[in-house]
Design an enzyme around this catalytic site. Structure first.
Site, PDB file in Angstrom:
ATOM      1  CE  LYS A 162      -7.664   6.468   4.232  1.00  9.51           C
ATOM      2  NZ  LYS A 162      -6.202   6.000   4.198  1.00  9.51           N
ATOM      3  NE  ARG A 175       1.220   2.574  13.599  1.00  8.96           N
ATOM      4  CZ  ARG A 175       0.711   3.535  14.260  1.00  8.96           C
ATOM      5  NH1 ARG A 175       0.883   4.529  14.823  1.00  8.96           N
ATOM      6  NH2 ARG A 175      -0.742   3.816  13.643  1.00  8.96           N
ATOM      7  CG  ASP A 186      -5.384   4.034   1.525  1.00  5.09           C
ATOM      8  OD1 ASP A 186      -6.573   4.356   1.206  1.00  5.09           O
ATOM      9  OD2 ASP A 186      -4.931   4.088   2.731  1.00  5.09           O
ATOM     10  CB  THR A 203      -9.378   1.923  11.848  1.00  5.34           C
ATOM     11  OG1 THR A 203      -8.235   2.478  11.223  1.00  5.34           O
ATOM     12  CG2 THR A 203     -10.218   1.012  10.960  1.00  5.34           C
ATOM     13  N   PRO A 235     -16.036  16.947  -7.794  1.00  9.93           N
ATOM     14  CG  PRO A 235     -18.361  16.568  -8.129  1.00  9.93           C
ATOM     15  CD  PRO A 235     -17.484  17.540  -7.442  1.00  9.93           C
ATOM     16  CG  ASP A 286     -10.999  18.275  -4.140  1.00  9.21           C
ATOM     17  OD1 ASP A 286     -11.807  19.323  -4.389  1.00  9.21           O
ATOM     18  OD2 ASP A 286      -9.908  18.495  -3.620  1.00  9.21           O
ATOM     19  CE  LYS A 291      -2.273   1.600   3.647  1.00  4.89           C
ATOM     20  NZ  LYS A 291      -2.236   3.134   3.806  1.00  4.89           N
TER      21      LYS A 291
END
Length: 237
Positions: free
Chosen positions: A64, A208, A62, A114, A69, A67, A34
């Site tokens: 995310k 981690r 990743d 999360t 369109p 914003d 990732k």
């Protein structure tokens, strides 16, 4: 699918050289690498190709996306052009991509980070019925499904409920994965790899607990063993 193919390692470092070293070290044990905001901003789009050349079989970009369109569609088109396998957007805006051809890239809708729990959702102004993270996750998972996403990102705590909404074939990617004795760090909704996979996750994201381990390849193998254990615990389809 081999258990290791369900293991996504987060390259949460700030330079391409370190990312390449980690890919070379962990490629035999990890199915997907990732590239997140930290590495992408620090090293630029070329880091995707460097990660691929270092041995990554699959790459999860990743970012995310969230914003207006036009900006999101242009960014998604550019991301797909890098040849990545997975791209993320915030699930509440996934409909923006409903008519887009992203080539071989699969789009995942991010539901609720999360690092957020009920208190954070309350402070952010969500109404009482959406201050339970699972309620908000399920609402956003439904939006992602309607928009044609290949799946969603959610915590393992919601994986079983999301699987019922999305069906057997959807990607359910779960970050916030920690071994039973591991540090939680800045996460709020965490789960062990065994429990997340048993609950219905298709993939887990680990950073981690592998990166800072004394023996990162051994830590990755332990996560893959947890995935295998979780798969064995699933009821027959």
């Amino acid at each position: 699918m081999n258990p290791r193919d369900r293991l996504i390692f987060a390259l949460d470092v700030d330079n391409a050289d370190e990312a390449e070293d980690l890919v070379r070290l962990l490629a035999p044990e990890v199915g997907v690498f990732k590239v997140g905001l930290e590495l992408f901003v620090a090293a630029g789009p070329s880091v995707v190709e460097r990660v691929r050349r270092a041995g990554a079989r699959a790459i999860f970009l990743d970012l995310k996306l969230h914003d207006i369109p036009a900006t999101m569609r242009a960014a998604a088109r550019a991301a797909a052009g890098l040849g990545v396998d997975l791209i993320t957007c915030h699930a509440d805006q996934a409909g923006i991509f409903a008519d887009m051809d992203l080539g071989g890239a699969k789009l995942l809708g991010v539901t609720v980070l999360t690092s957020l729990g009920s208190q954070e959702l309350k402070a952010m102004g969500y109404p009482p019925e959406l201050q339970d993270p699972q309620a908000l996750v399920l609402r956003r998972a439904s939006l992602a499904l309607a928009a044609g996403c290949a799946g969603v990102v959610c915590s393992g705590l919601e994986a079983a409920a999301v699987r019922k909404v999305l069906g057997l074939q959807a990607f359910i990617v779960c970050p916030g994965i920690r071994p039973a004795s591991g540090e939680v760090h800045d996460q709020k909704r965490v789960m062990t790899p065994e429990r997340a996979i048993a609950a219905g996750a298709s993939h887990i994201v680990v950073g981690r607990p592998i990166r800072t381990a004394d023996d990162p390849p051994a830590a990755a193998r332990a996560m893959a063993a947890g995935i295998a254990e979780g798969l064995a615990q699933r009821p027959p389809a």
